[in-house]
Design a protein around this motif. Structure first.
Motif, short mmCIF file in Angstrom:
data_model
loop_
_atom_site.label_atom_id
_atom_site.label_comp_id
_atom_site.label_asym_id
_atom_site.label_seq_id
_atom_site.Cartn_x
_atom_site.Cartn_y
_atom_site.Cartn_z
N LYS A 291 -7.02 3.27 0.06
CA LYS A 291 -7.67 2.06 -0.58
C LYS A 291 -8.77 2.52 -1.67
O LYS A 291 -8.96 1.86 -2.65
CB LYS A 291 -8.69 1.24 0.62
CG LYS A 291 -7.83 0.51 1.63
CD LYS A 291 -8.80 0.19 2.78
CE LYS A 291 -7.89 -0.79 3.71
NZ LYS A 291 -8.79 -1.11 4.59
N THR A 292 -9.35 3.62 -1.59
CA THR A 292 -10.28 4.01 -2.47
C THR A 292 -9.60 4.38 -3.80
O THR A 292 -10.52 4.58 -4.88
CB THR A 292 -11.25 5.25 -2.17
OG1 THR A 292 -10.39 6.16 -1.73
CG2 THR A 292 -11.94 4.78 -0.73
N TYR A 293 -8.40 4.71 -4.00
CA TYR A 293 -7.63 5.25 -5.05
C TYR A 293 -6.60 3.97 -5.61
O TYR A 293 -6.26 4.20 -6.76
CB TYR A 293 -6.90 6.36 -4.91
CG TYR A 293 -7.64 7.42 -4.30
CD1 TYR A 293 -8.07 8.38 -4.96
CD2 TYR A 293 -7.65 7.67 -2.85
CE1 TYR A 293 -8.67 9.45 -4.55
CE2 TYR A 293 -8.21 9.04 -2.20
CZ TYR A 293 -8.75 9.74 -3.01
OH TYR A 293 -9.31 10.81 -2.44
N LYS A 294 -6.99 3.08 -5.00
CA LYS A 294 -5.61 1.84 -5.49
C LYS A 294 -5.86 1.42 -6.75
O LYS A 294 -5.22 1.10 -7.71
CB LYS A 294 -5.62 1.02 -4.21
CG LYS A 294 -4.49 -0.17 -4.57
CD LYS A 294 -4.36 -1.26 -3.26
CE LYS A 294 -3.13 -1.80 -3.37
NZ LYS A 294 -3.02 -2.93 -2.28
N THR A 295 -7.40 1.03 -6.87
CA THR A 295 -7.67 0.40 -8.06
C THR A 295 -7.36 1.12 -9.56
O THR A 295 -6.89 0.67 -10.40
CB THR A 295 -9.47 -0.18 -8.17
OG1 THR A 295 -9.62 -0.87 -6.95
CG2 THR A 295 -9.65 -0.78 -9.51
N ASP A 296 -7.84 2.57 -9.31
CA ASP A 296 -7.41 3.20 -10.55
C ASP A 296 -5.90 3.13 -10.77
O ASP A 296 -5.62 3.31 -11.97
CB ASP A 296 -7.98 4.51 -10.32
CG ASP A 296 -9.53 4.78 -10.31
OD1 ASP A 296 -10.15 3.83 -10.95
OD2 ASP A 296 -10.03 5.80 -9.93
N ASN B 135 0.74 -1.25 -0.02
CA ASN B 135 -0.06 -0.07 -0.02
C ASN B 135 0.87 1.19 0.03
O ASN B 135 0.33 2.48 0.51
CB ASN B 135 -0.97 -0.09 1.44
CG ASN B 135 -1.99 -0.96 1.04
OD1 ASN B 135 -2.62 -1.42 0.10
ND2 ASN B 135 -2.21 -1.72 2.19
N LYS C 153 -1.23 -9.82 -13.57
CA LYS C 153 -1.69 -8.35 -13.35
C LYS C 153 -0.99 -7.93 -11.83
O LYS C 153 -0.74 -8.69 -11.12
CB LYS C 153 -3.27 -8.44 -13.08
CG LYS C 153 -4.00 -8.20 -14.28
CD LYS C 153 -5.45 -7.60 -14.42
CE LYS C 153 -5.97 -7.44 -15.71
NZ LYS C 153 -7.16 -7.00 -15.41
N ASP D 176 -1.27 -6.72 -8.72
CA ASP D 176 -2.30 -6.25 -7.80
C ASP D 176 -1.92 -6.07 -6.24
O ASP D 176 -2.46 -5.85 -5.22
CB ASP D 176 -3.25 -7.43 -7.83
CG ASP D 176 -2.64 -8.75 -7.33
OD1 ASP D 176 -1.36 -8.68 -6.99
OD2 ASP D 176 -3.21 -9.94 -7.63
N LEU E 198 -3.74 1.18 -10.11
CA LEU E 198 -3.13 -0.40 -10.56
C LEU E 198 -3.78 -0.62 -12.03
O LEU E 198 -2.83 -1.06 -12.79
CB LEU E 198 -3.52 -1.45 -9.67
CG LEU E 198 -3.02 -1.49 -8.39
CD1 LEU E 198 -3.34 -2.51 -7.34
CD2 LEU E 198 -1.48 -1.33 -8.40
N ASN E 199 -4.71 0.07 -12.41
CA ASN E 199 -5.11 0.03 -13.76
C ASN E 199 -4.38 0.82 -14.75
O ASN E 199 -4.14 0.41 -15.65
CB ASN E 199 -6.84 0.47 -13.81
CG ASN E 199 -7.97 -0.55 -13.55
OD1 ASN E 199 -7.32 -1.71 -13.41
ND2 ASN E 199 -8.68 -0.11 -12.96
N ASN F 156 -1.15 -1.38 -15.00
CA ASN F 156 -1.13 -2.46 -15.63
C ASN F 156 -1.13 -2.58 -17.21
O ASN F 156 -0.84 -3.44 -17.77
CB ASN F 156 -2.64 -3.30 -15.23
CG ASN F 156 -2.31 -4.09 -13.91
OD1 ASN F 156 -1.26 -4.81 -13.51
ND2 ASN F 156 -3.60 -4.11 -13.15
#
Length: 248
Positions: A223-228, A208, A245, A247, A230-231, A234
């Protein structure tokens, strides 16, 4: 027409130049100000060809104000002091007029203005590089240019925002939402409620946290920004064909 702005903290000095400008058919006065900070806003809104600018003003000197201007805008300094002449020419000022300014000396400066294109010939807003912003610092009256390439990361600190630029930290009274909008470059990404980083400077992502080039700070990933985040990563991730991927 050559669009002119006059900035001087003495109204009497402005009045002299207003009279001179009105006597020259191809000069157009688009605004005046006795306040250099408001004068800077006036310049942005009117996009003049030339500024008649006093040097010694309380909140912001003419030298400081000129350093924040586009190179497309010509500056003629008007001052009662000769001390700054060398510095003004180093900044490529068009001319340096000593007060009280005789009309014939004013006209010599005007003839120099005519060597440059008028505002109608300048590049349009869509052609101007969107790679910097101006910020008002916590020091009263100071406006600084911040180049995007110089920003290591942006950090929220209570009611202030800190721009980390190498060893330099610029403190600005603002909000993260406003700064996030202002950093319109696609290179910047908010990765935490308190952090914005330039994607191009990511050196390492682990769990993190991430590390940035030329910066020893460990930046948390929310946490709320991590997905964007990592996209984005990737899309550039090399794999051996097994569709791995990143992750964390």
């Amino acid at each position: 027409m050559i669009k002119c702005v006059v900035i001087d903290d003495e109204q009497a000095a402005i009045d002299v130049l207003i009279n001179y400008i009105r006597r020259v058919s191809d000069l157009e006065l688009v605004g005046t100000s006795t306040d250099p900070i408001k004068g800077f806003d006036l310049i942005k809104s009117t996009n003049p060809d030339v500024i008649f600018l006093d040097i010694q003003m309380d909140e912001l000197s003419g030298i400081e104000l000129m350093s924040m201007l586009s190179h497309e805008i010509q500056v003629i300094f008007c001052t009662a002091f000769s001390d700054f002449a060398v510095e003004s020419y180093d900044l490529e000022a068009l001319d340096y007029l000593m007060k009280p300014i005789p009309f014939d000396r004013f006209m010599k400066a005007v003839k120099k203005i005519r060597k440059f294109p008028s505002s109608s010939e300048k590049i349009g807003p869509d052609e101007i590089a969107d790679d910097y912003i101006y910020v008002k610092t916590e020091s009263k009256g100071k406006i600084l240019r911040v180049n995007f390439v110089d920003i290591d990361f942006v950090e929220a600190k209570n009611n202030y925002i800190a721009f980390h630029c190498g060893k330099k930290i610029i403190m600005v009274y603002s909000t993260m939402n406003y700064i996030e909008t202002s950093l319109s470059s696609s290179n910047f990404k908010r990765i935490h409620k308190s952090y914005i980083i330039p994607i191009s400077k990511i050196a390492l992502i682990q769990n993190n946290f991430l590390m940035l080039k030329n910066c020893g700070d460990q930046i948390p990933i929310g946490k709320t920004y991590k997905t964007d985040l990592l996209n984005l990563v990737n899309h550039k991730l090399l794999s051996d064909g097994n569709n791995y991927k990143f992750d964390c």
